[in-house]
Design a protein around this motif. Structure first.
Motif, short mmCIF file in Angstrom:
data_model
loop_
_atom_site.label_atom_id
_atom_site.label_comp_id
_atom_site.label_asym_id
_atom_site.label_seq_id
_atom_site.Cartn_x
_atom_site.Cartn_y
_atom_site.Cartn_z
N ASN A 81 -39.01 52.37 -11.35
CA ASN A 81 -39.09 51.68 -10.06
C ASN A 81 -40.36 50.84 -9.95
N ASP A 82 -41.42 51.30 -10.63
CA ASP A 82 -42.67 50.54 -10.64
C ASP A 82 -42.61 49.32 -11.55
N GLY A 83 -41.57 49.24 -12.38
CA GLY A 83 -41.41 48.07 -13.23
C GLY A 83 -41.58 48.31 -14.72
N LEU A 84 -41.72 49.58 -15.13
CA LEU A 84 -41.90 49.85 -16.55
C LEU A 84 -40.65 49.42 -17.33
N THR A 85 -40.83 48.54 -18.29
CA THR A 85 -39.75 48.05 -19.15
C THR A 85 -40.13 48.36 -20.59
N TRP A 86 -39.13 48.72 -21.39
CA TRP A 86 -39.41 49.10 -22.77
C TRP A 86 -39.54 47.87 -23.66
N THR A 87 -40.77 47.59 -24.03
CA THR A 87 -41.12 46.50 -24.94
C THR A 87 -41.84 47.10 -26.14
N ALA A 88 -42.19 46.30 -27.11
CA ALA A 88 -42.92 46.82 -28.26
C ALA A 88 -44.22 47.48 -27.82
N LYS A 89 -44.89 46.88 -26.85
CA LYS A 89 -46.18 47.40 -26.39
C LYS A 89 -46.00 48.73 -25.67
N THR A 90 -45.06 48.79 -24.72
CA THR A 90 -44.91 50.02 -23.94
C THR A 90 -44.27 51.13 -24.77
N LEU A 91 -43.34 50.79 -25.65
CA LEU A 91 -42.76 51.82 -26.52
C LEU A 91 -43.82 52.39 -27.46
N ASP A 92 -44.67 51.53 -27.99
CA ASP A 92 -45.73 52.00 -28.88
C ASP A 92 -46.64 52.97 -28.14
N ALA A 93 -47.01 52.62 -26.90
CA ALA A 93 -47.89 53.49 -26.11
C ALA A 93 -47.21 54.81 -25.79
N TYR A 94 -45.91 54.75 -25.47
CA TYR A 94 -45.18 55.97 -25.10
C TYR A 94 -44.99 56.89 -26.30
N ILE A 95 -44.65 56.30 -27.43
CA ILE A 95 -44.45 57.12 -28.63
C ILE A 95 -45.77 57.73 -29.09
N GLU A 96 -46.85 56.98 -28.93
CA GLU A 96 -48.16 57.49 -29.35
C GLU A 96 -48.58 58.68 -28.48
N ASN A 97 -48.39 58.57 -27.18
CA ASN A 97 -48.81 59.63 -26.26
C ASN A 97 -47.96 59.52 -25.00
N PRO A 98 -46.82 60.22 -24.95
CA PRO A 98 -45.89 60.07 -23.83
C PRO A 98 -46.53 60.22 -22.46
N ARG A 99 -47.42 61.19 -22.30
CA ARG A 99 -47.98 61.43 -20.96
C ARG A 99 -48.96 60.34 -20.55
N ALA A 100 -49.47 59.54 -21.49
CA ALA A 100 -50.35 58.43 -21.11
C ALA A 100 -49.59 57.38 -20.32
N LEU A 101 -48.32 57.29 -20.56
CA LEU A 101 -47.52 56.26 -19.89
C LEU A 101 -46.74 56.83 -18.72
N VAL A 102 -46.20 58.04 -18.87
CA VAL A 102 -45.37 58.64 -17.82
C VAL A 102 -45.82 60.09 -17.63
#
Length: 234
Positions: A81-102
């Motif tokens: 709802n805040d606008g998070l969209t899965w791109t190379a940048k956001t996927l990389d950040a999420y895979i590296e450390n899931p709780r850093a993003l969500v």
């Protein structure tokens, strides 16, 4: 003739650039092996179904929590709802450390620290997107960045009294009693989680514009102080 020649040269250059960028993201064949770490929860390819986690076909360019039929956590829904969209940048950040993003994501995976493994995995996931060579925001040809926080930042000991002084602005939206009516609670949040989340807003990895602005005003010591205050707030 000049215009036609220029058009052909431009097209050739674009194709060459696209090929070069495509190679930068990683090795899809190696990424298939890396995906073995994800198979326990996610499926890919023809006939893929949702399991503990949603299937990952078409993940690039998709809004977080937008896959119909899958029951996402409230935290993931808020991120979408805040606008998070899965791109190379956001996927990389999420895979590296899931709780850093969500925060409070239900995904139990603790993160993939090796940047090469992440790049290869993204290259493999790319093959299961609708238009893998022409994805939103030049995805996935955009080079992913490293989002590791400096250990010195995580090691800072915040002053809870100073954090209380700084907290007034936070408490205009978040409730001091820990209730979460439309806005997530930040009381009794582990300090490291708080710090990681705030720095993700500062770096504009997390997409909420108000939180990006608020976090952008804070320095490392102020974030540590707020984390120390909210950790023990009853």
């Amino acid at each position: 003739m000049g215009v036609a020649l220029f058009a052909k040269m431009t097209l050739a250059a674009s194709i060459a650039a696209g090929t070069s960028f495509a190679n930068e993201i990683g090795d899809a064949e190696a990424g298939e092996k890396v995906f073995s770490q994800c198979k326990g929860c996610h499926q890919l390819g023809a006939g893929a179904k949702d399991r503990i986690g949603p299937h990952l076909n078409g993940i690039f360019g998709r809004r977080a929590a937008a896959h119909e039929g899958f029951r996402y956590s409230k935290s993931m829904q808020r991120a979408g709802n805040d606008g998070l969209t899965w791109t190379a940048k956001t996927l990389d950040a999420y895979i590296e450390n899931p709780r850093a993003l969500v925060s409070k994501t239900r995904m139990s995976f603790r993160g993939m620290k090796d940047a090469t493994d992440r790049a290869n995995l993204l290259a493999y996931l790319r093959n299961f997107s609708d238009n893998p060579s022409n994805l939103p925001e030049a995805e996935p040809t955009a080079t992913a960045t490293d989002h590791d926080l400096d250990p010195a930042i995580l090691a800072l000991k915040g002053d809870p009294e100073y954090g209380e002084y700084l907290s007034n602005e936070c408490l205009t939206c978040h409730q001091s009693d820990g209730s979460a009516v439309g806005i997530p609670s930040i009381t009794q949040w582990p300090e490291e989680d708080f710090v990681v989340a705030m720095h993700a807003y500062k770096r504009k990895i997390r997409p909420h514009p108000v939180m990006q602005m608020m976090a952008g005003r804070l320095n490392d010591d102020e974030i540590a102080a707020l984390a120390a205050y909210f950790k023990d707030l009853e």
